[in-house]
Write a protein that holds these residues in place. Sequence first.
Motif, PDB file in Angstrom:
ATOM      1  N   ARG A 199     -27.304 -92.995  67.091  1.00  0.00           N
ATOM      2  CA  ARG A 199     -25.940 -93.430  67.419  1.00  0.00           C
ATOM      3  C   ARG A 199     -24.970 -92.271  67.513  1.00  0.00           C
ATOM      4  NH1 ARG A 199     -24.238 -98.685  64.078  1.00  0.00           N
ATOM      5  NH2 ARG A 199     -25.286 -97.647  62.359  1.00  0.00           N
ATOM      6  N   THR A 200     -25.121 -91.289  66.639  1.00  0.00           N
ATOM      7  CA  THR A 200     -24.224 -90.126  66.680  1.00  0.00           C
ATOM      8  C   THR A 200     -24.374 -89.388  68.005  1.00  0.00           C
ATOM      9  OG1 THR A 200     -24.329 -89.905  64.280  1.00  0.00           O
ATOM     10  CG2 THR A 200     -23.592 -87.983  65.529  1.00  0.00           C
ATOM     11  N   ILE A 201     -25.609 -89.112  68.389  1.00  0.00           N
ATOM     12  CA  ILE A 201     -25.857 -88.388  69.644  1.00  0.00           C
ATOM     13  C   ILE A 201     -25.381 -89.206  70.843  1.00  0.00           C
ATOM     14  CG2 ILE A 201     -27.683 -87.509  71.156  1.00  0.00           C
ATOM     15  CD1 ILE A 201     -27.142 -85.674  68.759  1.00  0.00           C
ATOM     16  N   ALA A 202     -25.605 -90.506  70.832  1.00  0.00           N
ATOM     17  CA  ALA A 202     -25.189 -91.356  71.955  1.00  0.00           C
ATOM     18  C   ALA A 202     -23.680 -91.333  72.152  1.00  0.00           C
ATOM     19  CB  ALA A 202     -25.679 -92.789  71.735  1.00  0.00           C
ATOM     20  N   VAL A 203     -22.940 -91.426  71.072  1.00  0.00           N
ATOM     21  CA  VAL A 203     -21.482 -91.418  71.172  1.00  0.00           C
ATOM     22  C   VAL A 203     -20.989 -90.037  71.616  1.00  0.00           C
ATOM     23  CG1 VAL A 203     -19.329 -91.609  69.863  1.00  0.00           C
ATOM     24  CG2 VAL A 203     -21.133 -93.289  69.529  1.00  0.00           C
ATOM     25  N   ARG A 259     -12.059 -82.137  77.741  1.00  0.00           N
ATOM     26  CA  ARG A 259     -11.328 -80.880  77.591  1.00  0.00           C
ATOM     27  C   ARG A 259     -10.066 -81.051  76.749  1.00  0.00           C
ATOM     28  NH1 ARG A 259     -14.910 -77.559  77.667  1.00  0.00           N
ATOM     29  NH2 ARG A 259     -16.198 -77.556  79.497  1.00  0.00           N
ATOM     30  N   HIS A 260     -10.109 -81.922  75.777  1.00  0.00           N
ATOM     31  CA  HIS A 260      -8.964 -82.129  74.899  1.00  0.00           C
ATOM     32  C   HIS A 260      -9.308 -81.605  73.503  1.00  0.00           C
ATOM     33  CE1 HIS A 260      -5.771 -84.029  72.631  1.00  0.00           C
ATOM     34  NE2 HIS A 260      -5.158 -84.236  73.779  1.00  0.00           N
ATOM     35  N   PRO A 261      -8.458 -80.774  72.917  1.00  0.00           N
ATOM     36  CA  PRO A 261      -8.762 -80.194  71.600  1.00  0.00           C
ATOM     37  C   PRO A 261      -9.055 -81.218  70.505  1.00  0.00           C
ATOM     38  CG  PRO A 261      -6.903 -79.056  72.577  1.00  0.00           C
ATOM     39  CD  PRO A 261      -7.213 -80.226  73.469  1.00  0.00           C
ATOM     40  N   MET A 262      -8.470 -82.388  70.558  1.00  0.00           N
ATOM     41  CA  MET A 262      -8.749 -83.389  69.538  1.00  0.00           C
ATOM     42  C   MET A 262     -10.170 -83.935  69.670  1.00  0.00           C
ATOM     43  SD  MET A 262      -6.172 -83.170  67.722  1.00  0.00           S
ATOM     44  CE  MET A 262      -6.266 -84.497  66.565  1.00  0.00           C
ATOM     45  N   ILE A 263     -10.682 -84.010  70.880  1.00  0.00           N
ATOM     46  CA  ILE A 263     -12.075 -84.418  71.099  1.00  0.00           C
ATOM     47  C   ILE A 263     -13.001 -83.319  70.588  1.00  0.00           C
ATOM     48  CG2 ILE A 263     -13.834 -84.974  72.817  1.00  0.00           C
ATOM     49  CD1 ILE A 263     -11.851 -87.226  72.552  1.00  0.00           C
ATOM     50  N   TRP A 264     -12.637 -82.059  70.840  1.00  0.00           N
ATOM     51  CA  TRP A 264     -13.464 -80.944  70.355  1.00  0.00           C
ATOM     52  C   TRP A 264     -13.591 -80.985  68.840  1.00  0.00           C
ATOM     53  CZ3 TRP A 264     -10.319 -76.650  73.245  1.00  0.00           C
ATOM     54  CH2 TRP A 264     -10.490 -76.803  74.614  1.00  0.00           C
ATOM     55  N   LYS A 265     -12.481 -81.219  68.167  1.00  0.00           N
ATOM     56  CA  LYS A 265     -12.502 -81.276  66.702  1.00  0.00           C
ATOM     57  C   LYS A 265     -13.384 -82.426  66.219  1.00  0.00           C
ATOM     58  CE  LYS A 265      -7.995 -79.169  66.163  1.00  0.00           C
ATOM     59  NZ  LYS A 265      -6.653 -79.275  65.636  1.00  0.00           N
ATOM     60  N   ALA A 266     -13.291 -83.561  66.886  1.00  0.00           N
ATOM     61  CA  ALA A 266     -14.103 -84.713  66.504  1.00  0.00           C
ATOM     62  C   ALA A 266     -15.584 -84.428  66.709  1.00  0.00           C
ATOM     63  CB  ALA A 266     -13.680 -85.943  67.307  1.00  0.00           C
ATOM     64  N   LEU A 267     -15.935 -83.810  67.835  1.00  0.00           N
ATOM     65  CA  LEU A 267     -17.335 -83.460  68.091  1.00  0.00           C
ATOM     66  C   LEU A 267     -17.863 -82.498  67.030  1.00  0.00           C
ATOM     67  CD1 LEU A 267     -17.415 -82.967  71.965  1.00  0.00           C
ATOM     68  CD2 LEU A 267     -18.757 -84.612  70.644  1.00  0.00           C
ATOM     69  N   SER A 268     -17.081 -81.502  66.723  1.00  0.00           N
ATOM     70  CA  SER A 268     -17.481 -80.527  65.717  1.00  0.00           C
ATOM     71  C   SER A 268     -17.722 -81.205  64.374  1.00  0.00           C
ATOM     72  CB  SER A 268     -16.400 -79.448  65.586  1.00  0.00           C
ATOM     73  OG  SER A 268     -16.743 -78.531  64.577  1.00  0.00           O
ATOM     74  N   VAL A 318     -11.559 -91.471  68.151  1.00  0.00           N
ATOM     75  CA  VAL A 318     -11.870 -92.364  67.032  1.00  0.00           C
ATOM     76  C   VAL A 318     -13.352 -92.761  67.065  1.00  0.00           C
ATOM     77  CG1 VAL A 318     -11.443 -94.672  66.078  1.00  0.00           C
ATOM     78  CG2 VAL A 318      -9.530 -93.221  66.744  1.00  0.00           C
ATOM     79  N   ALA A 319     -13.882 -93.004  68.234  1.00  0.00           N
ATOM     80  CA  ALA A 319     -15.297 -93.363  68.348  1.00  0.00           C
ATOM     81  C   ALA A 319     -16.181 -92.245  67.811  1.00  0.00           C
ATOM     82  CB  ALA A 319     -15.645 -93.672  69.797  1.00  0.00           C
ATOM     83  N   VAL A 320     -15.872 -91.010  68.177  1.00  0.00           N
ATOM     84  CA  VAL A 320     -16.673 -89.877  67.719  1.00  0.00           C
ATOM     85  C   VAL A 320     -16.514 -89.682  66.218  1.00  0.00           C
ATOM     86  CG1 VAL A 320     -17.064 -87.397  67.930  1.00  0.00           C
ATOM     87  CG2 VAL A 320     -16.586 -88.738  69.976  1.00  0.00           C
ATOM     88  N   VAL A 321     -15.308 -89.725  65.733  1.00  0.00           N
ATOM     89  CA  VAL A 321     -15.060 -89.527  64.300  1.00  0.00           C
ATOM     90  C   VAL A 321     -15.726 -90.634  63.483  1.00  0.00           C
ATOM     91  CG1 VAL A 321     -13.262 -89.490  62.522  1.00  0.00           C
ATOM     92  CG2 VAL A 321     -12.966 -88.180  64.621  1.00  0.00           C
ATOM     93  N   SER A 322     -15.846 -91.812  64.033  1.00  0.00           N
ATOM     94  CA  SER A 322     -16.487 -92.922  63.318  1.00  0.00           C
ATOM     95  C   SER A 322     -17.944 -92.627  62.989  1.00  0.00           C
ATOM     96  CB  SER A 322     -16.396 -94.200  64.143  1.00  0.00           C
ATOM     97  OG  SER A 322     -15.051 -94.595  64.280  1.00  0.00           O
TER      98      SER A 322
END
Length: 90
Positions: free
Chosen positions: A26-30, A38-47, A5-9
């Motif tokens: 802020r985007t780069i910091a988060v 190593r969780h696919p949901m984090i990968w999607k958020a980063l992308s 959620v933090a990344v998607v925000s």
Amino acid sequence: WERRVAVVSTVALNTASRGGRGDTARTIAVCAKVVGERHPMIWKALSWAFRSLIRWDRGAVYGFLEEHREQMSRQVIREVEHKLELGTKN
């Protein structure tokens, strides 16, 4: 989920239709805090976060990818590089 959620925000910071005007710092910091996840949901958020930032600061996105290439998921690298090169996700 909280990290995702933090990344998607950060997407709203970089999407003009949502009032964003680009917030590289802020985007780069988060994103830096979860780059090794190593969780696919984090990968999607980063992308998603990086692809939304490209409009405002291509150089920062490219630099982040180069600096953290060894830590990042290949999926994120592939999707973001494709957006950098061709302007689309796929």
